[in-house]
Design a protein around this motif. Structure first.
Motif, PDB file in Angstrom:
ATOM      1  N   ASN A   1       3.180  -0.808   4.018  1.00  0.00           N
ATOM      2  CA  ASN A   1       2.676   0.439   3.915  1.00  0.00           C
ATOM      3  C   ASN A   1       4.190   1.003   3.213  1.00  0.00           C
ATOM      4  O   ASN A   1       4.965   1.506   4.191  1.00  0.00           O
ATOM      5  CB  ASN A   1       2.102   0.939   5.079  1.00  0.00           C
TER       6      ASN A   1
ATOM      7  N   ASN B   1       0.890   5.214   1.444  1.00  0.00           N
ATOM      8  CA  ASN B   1       0.336   5.623   2.394  1.00  0.00           C
ATOM      9  C   ASN B   1      -1.219   5.079   2.856  1.00  0.00           C
ATOM     10  O   ASN B   1      -2.261   5.931   2.975  1.00  0.00           O
ATOM     11  CB  ASN B   1       0.007   7.114   1.747  1.00  0.00           C
ATOM     12  N   ASN B   2      -1.164   3.848   3.278  1.00  0.00           N
ATOM     13  CA  ASN B   2      -2.285   2.886   3.644  1.00  0.00           C
ATOM     14  C   ASN B   2      -3.127   2.974   2.462  1.00  0.00           C
ATOM     15  O   ASN B   2      -4.603   2.770   2.915  1.00  0.00           O
ATOM     16  CB  ASN B   2      -2.839   3.584   4.724  1.00  0.00           C
ATOM     17  N   GLU B   3      -2.882   3.376   1.289  1.00  0.00           N
ATOM     18  CA  GLU B   3      -4.012   3.185   0.187  1.00  0.00           C
ATOM     19  C   GLU B   3      -3.475   2.301  -0.852  1.00  0.00           C
ATOM     20  O   GLU B   3      -2.334   2.281  -1.258  1.00  0.00           O
ATOM     21  CB  GLU B   3      -4.298   4.413  -0.475  1.00  0.00           C
ATOM     22  N   LYS B   4      -4.352   1.716  -1.511  1.00  0.00           N
ATOM     23  CA  LYS B   4      -4.031   0.779  -2.721  1.00  0.00           C
ATOM     24  C   LYS B   4      -3.405   2.038  -3.776  1.00  0.00           C
ATOM     25  O   LYS B   4      -3.954   2.833  -3.863  1.00  0.00           O
ATOM     26  CB  LYS B   4      -5.358   0.051  -3.140  1.00  0.00           C
TER      27      LYS B   4
ATOM     28  N   ASN C   1      -0.328   8.170  -6.269  1.00  0.00           N
ATOM     29  CA  ASN C   1       0.610   7.465  -5.007  1.00  0.00           C
ATOM     30  C   ASN C   1       0.959   6.157  -5.766  1.00  0.00           C
ATOM     31  O   ASN C   1       1.393   5.114  -5.330  1.00  0.00           O
ATOM     32  CB  ASN C   1      -0.261   6.898  -3.918  1.00  0.00           C
TER      33      ASN C   1
ATOM     34  N   LEU D   1       0.824  -1.232  -0.098  1.00  0.00           N
ATOM     35  CA  LEU D   1       0.053   0.039   0.045  1.00  0.00           C
ATOM     36  C   LEU D   1       0.917   1.164   0.298  1.00  0.00           C
ATOM     37  O   LEU D   1       1.984   1.395   0.323  1.00  0.00           O
ATOM     38  CB  LEU D   1      -0.927   0.079   1.254  1.00  0.00           C
TER      39      LEU D   1
ATOM     40  N   LYS E   1      -4.656   8.309  -7.911  1.00  0.00           N
ATOM     41  CA  LYS E   1      -4.534   8.789  -6.571  1.00  0.00           C
ATOM     42  C   LYS E   1      -3.268   9.484  -6.380  1.00  0.00           C
ATOM     43  O   LYS E   1      -3.072  10.040  -5.556  1.00  0.00           O
ATOM     44  CB  LYS E   1      -4.473   7.502  -5.503  1.00  0.00           C
TER      45      LYS E   1
END
Length: 479
Positions: free
Chosen positions: A305, A264-267, A274, A262, A272
């Motif tokens: 993460n 920043n804790n997102e997929k 990221n 992940l 996004k």
RNA sequence: GGCGGCAUAGCCAAGCGGUAAGGCAGCGGUCUGCAAAACCGCAACUCCCCGGUUCGAAUCCGGGUGCCGCCUCCA
């Protein structure tokens, strides 16, 4: 403790027992070469690299096969968009994949078979499946009927009745009797690559290549199959179905899957912002070894993460290990490569190394628990650094320690080989600075040090004289 | 809706029934002309919440809450 792995097939840890003594057949799902790999992909490859290297550390001869998926919907679509041949298109990203691999110090697999070069092998399996009654044709395409394979779902634990019929129809342009079935052979379509084969013109479905290539290079039953968790279903489930249906023998004995990464804790997603490729990170000035360390430092079955802050921390942790190793090697004599004489060796040091080695191995033996193994290394450093500080380690002892570090680095691969080639001008500057320091002309000394730093050379003063190192690429704090 | 995973200090992360590994960051000190490296010391009265089992739980059980993934191409 014996080596054990969490086997997705059994949903528990199992002691690793290879089919043949001291040999391991390893099949790792490789890249679909339609774009640059992102760090999530690279995490999987690093996990597989650690697995492979640790098996070798344990004395196994590993036959490591990684496929290159160079024909599928995405590669075809994009090559058409760019108006280049499929081969030209895929070779570009295949090359990029190999570059990323080398930058991250991932050990090359034994072989990288391409899907497009194994069409006949795939056709053979499809023929056999048809003979055995597992397939049906519809509209020129050939499908695998999962209903006819009793073990379907054993890897993913998927309950067939839960897969709603009809849900996938709109998203799939091919017609099936049962939406849960999967395609083995796609009928030929205008504008798409097609192979003329005994089972008709067309191209392979996605799953069949892995069955064909693993069988060809590792045999009908082999030891370990790996991939990301997302491969569990449908990819690996389907591979099992078609392979075992065709062969009447078990497919892979152990399935290992690594968790996702992940950011920043997102997929990770391009939308996004990221989304990182290795190149993105290198362009920002991050160092490949730091990236490698970060990706390997988290247990492979835990989500990782990824943050730039974490990358910075990884860089510092790696430097601590590298500094320790470097200091050992600076002890007169350095690494001799010769088996050290055990006379005049403090037995406490030997014992401490043996303990560290034991802890390192226990960590990785336990389903590749890398955090535990890394802790053993850091603890060793914490114990020996004070001795180093007090100059209480002799040459033989330093060889013992650095040989051990070198040995586990066969798995970690994070040490740097120092290549200090200074130009005559740089050497002059360094000696001028020493002269200035002796004259207590610190203003001049500091100016020279700053100048050298601008040239990428770090000067550190030690009681034994200046220590010169080439500056590594450092993380930029911005972003 | 079905299946699976995860929640431990500022951040990352082990531990999986016996009284909180390790790393990074931080703070104080030592060393150093300065710096760097290194060293010494300090940091969770507690492991998402609520119950339960137990002599004893971060660890087991039940119930919540939150996050993530898969079920369609995806490492």
């Amino acid at each position: 403790m014996a080596l054990q792995f969490w086997n997705t097939l059994k949903r528990k840890k199992e002691e690793f027992r290879p089919l043949q003594p001291n040999r391991v057949g390893l099949y790792t799902c490789g890249p679909t070469v339609y774009d640059f790999a992102h760090i999530g992909n690279l995490r999987a490859y690093i996990f597989e690299d650690i697995l492979r290297r640790y098996l070798e550390y344990c004395g196994y001869a590993v036959n490591h096969i990684m496929n290159i998926t160079d024909i599928d919907d995405k590669t075809i679509k994009r090559s058409i968009e760019e108006n280049v041949s499929l081969t030209e298109y895929t070779r570009r990203y295949e090359k990029a994949f190999f570059e990323d691999r080398d930058i991250l110090r991932i050990k090359p697999a034994t072989l990288y078979p391409r899907a497009t070069e194994h069409i006949l092998e795939m056709v053979e399996i499809i023929k056999k499946l048809t003979e055995k009654g597992y397939t049906y044709q519809k509209d020129g395409s050939i499908y695998f009927s999962i209903e006819r394979f009793p073990g379907y779902g054993k890897l993913s634990g998927i309950d067939l009745s839960s897969l709603k019929k009809g849900a996938r129809i709109e998203s799939d342009e091919y017609e099936k009797e049962d939406v849960r079935d999967f395609v083995l052979w796609k009928k030929s379509k205008i504008g798409e690559p097609s192979y003329d084969t005994e089972i008709g013109p067309g191209r392979p479905g996605w799953h069949i290549e892995c069955s064909a290539m693993s069988m060809k290079y590792l045999g009908k039953t082999f030891d370990i199959h790996t991939g990301g968790v997302d491969n569990i279903f449908p990819h690996h489930e389907n591979e099992i179905a078609q392979s075992e249906a065709a062969n009447g023998k078990p497919f892979a004995c152990y399935f290992l899957h690594c968790a996702h990464l992940l950011v920043n804790n997102e997929k990770m997603a391009k939308s996004k912002g990221n989304f990182f490729t290795l190149r993105d990170l290198l362009d920002k000035g991050y160092d490949p070894v730091s990236i490698r360390y970060l990706l390997l430092s988290v247990h492979y079955r835990s989500p990782l993460n990824f943050t730039l802050e974490g990358l910075e921390a990884a860089k510092n942790a790696v430097e601590r290990i590298q500094n320790f190793y470097r200091r050992l090697r600076l002890i007169p004599g350095g690494i001799t490569g010769v088996s050290p004489v055990t006379e005049n060796v403090d037995q406490a040091i030997t014992k401490r190394i043996i303990q560290a080695e034991k802890e390192f191995k226990e960590g990785l033996d336990d389903d590749l628990n890398m955090p535990v193994s890394l802790a053993s290394l850091h603890n060793l450093i914490t114990d020996f650094n004070p001795k180093l500080e007090k100059d209480a380690i002799n040459e033989t002892e330093s060889n013992l320690i650095s040989n051990y570090i070198k040995e586990i680095d066969d798995v970690l691969t994070i040490l740097r080989e120092e290549k200090m080639e200074l130009t005559a001008e740089e050497e002059t500057l360094i000696s001028e600075r020493e002269t200035a320091r002796k004259k207590k002309d610190f203003a001049k000394a500091d100016a020279i040090r700053k100048d050298l730093e601008g040239r990428g050379i770090i000067v550190e003063d030690t009681p034994a004289g200046p220590r010169i190192t080439r500056k590594q690429k450092h993380a930029c704090l911005a972003d």
